[in-house]
Design an enzyme around this catalytic site. Structure first.
Site, PDB file in Angstrom:
ATOM      1  N   SER A  24       3.954   2.801  -2.049  1.00  0.00           N
ATOM      2  CA  SER A  24       2.815   3.672  -2.328  1.00  0.00           C
ATOM      3  C   SER A  24       2.502   4.615  -1.175  1.00  0.00           C
ATOM      4  CB  SER A  24       1.577   2.847  -2.699  1.00  0.00           C
ATOM      5  OG  SER A  24       1.220   1.975  -1.652  1.00  0.00           O
ATOM      6  N   THR A  77      -2.348   4.106  -0.709  1.00  0.00           N
ATOM      7  CA  THR A  77      -2.437   5.105  -1.773  1.00  0.00           C
ATOM      8  C   THR A  77      -3.528   6.144  -1.523  1.00  0.00           C
ATOM      9  OG1 THR A  77      -1.497   3.540  -3.345  1.00  0.00           O
ATOM     10  CG2 THR A  77      -2.624   5.454  -4.262  1.00  0.00           C
TER      11      THR A  77
END
Length: 123
Positions: A24, A77
């Site tokens: 991510s 993220t």
């Protein structure tokens, strides 16, 4: 009267610079910074140079931004859109960069990574 509208299409490749499997951090950095990075890094290019994250570009354009996450706000993220750090695990550094950059809205978990001085910055 029907007016034909132009079709707009785009393609974003978010795979990492060093692996077939993208984490991510690399995916968010590619999407939020526009360049591939190695897994585990946030907006640090494969050659080791920092990349400008999307939040910084938008701030320079005087567009207000914020980050919202169902995970910790210091997770890779959301961080991929706002910080530059060589390891996704440096969540206290991610919190410091959010504070120093003045990201106006941060919604998500992870308050333990913001010390008392940083908490005062966001009040």
């Amino acid at each position: 009267m029907y007016r034909e509208r132009p079709v707009v299409r785009s393609l974003a490749e978010t795979y990492s610079a060093n692996s077939l499997v993208t984490d991510s951090a690399a995916a968010a950095s590619a999407w939020g910074g526009g360049q591939r990075v190695e897994n585990g890094r946030l907006n640090i290019g494969a050659e080791g140079r920092p990349q400008t994250p999307l939040q910084t570009k938008l701030k320079q354009a005087r567009i207000l931004t914020g980050l919202v996450s169902t995970a910790t706000i210091t997770h890779a993220t959301p961080a991929g859109f706002a910080v530059t750090v060589d390891s996704r695990g440096k969540e206290e550094e991610i919190a410091r960069q959010y504070a120093s950059q003045g990201v106006p809205v941060l919604l998500g978990g992870g308050s333990k990574f913001f010390n008392d001085a940083l908490k005062a910055t966001f009040r």
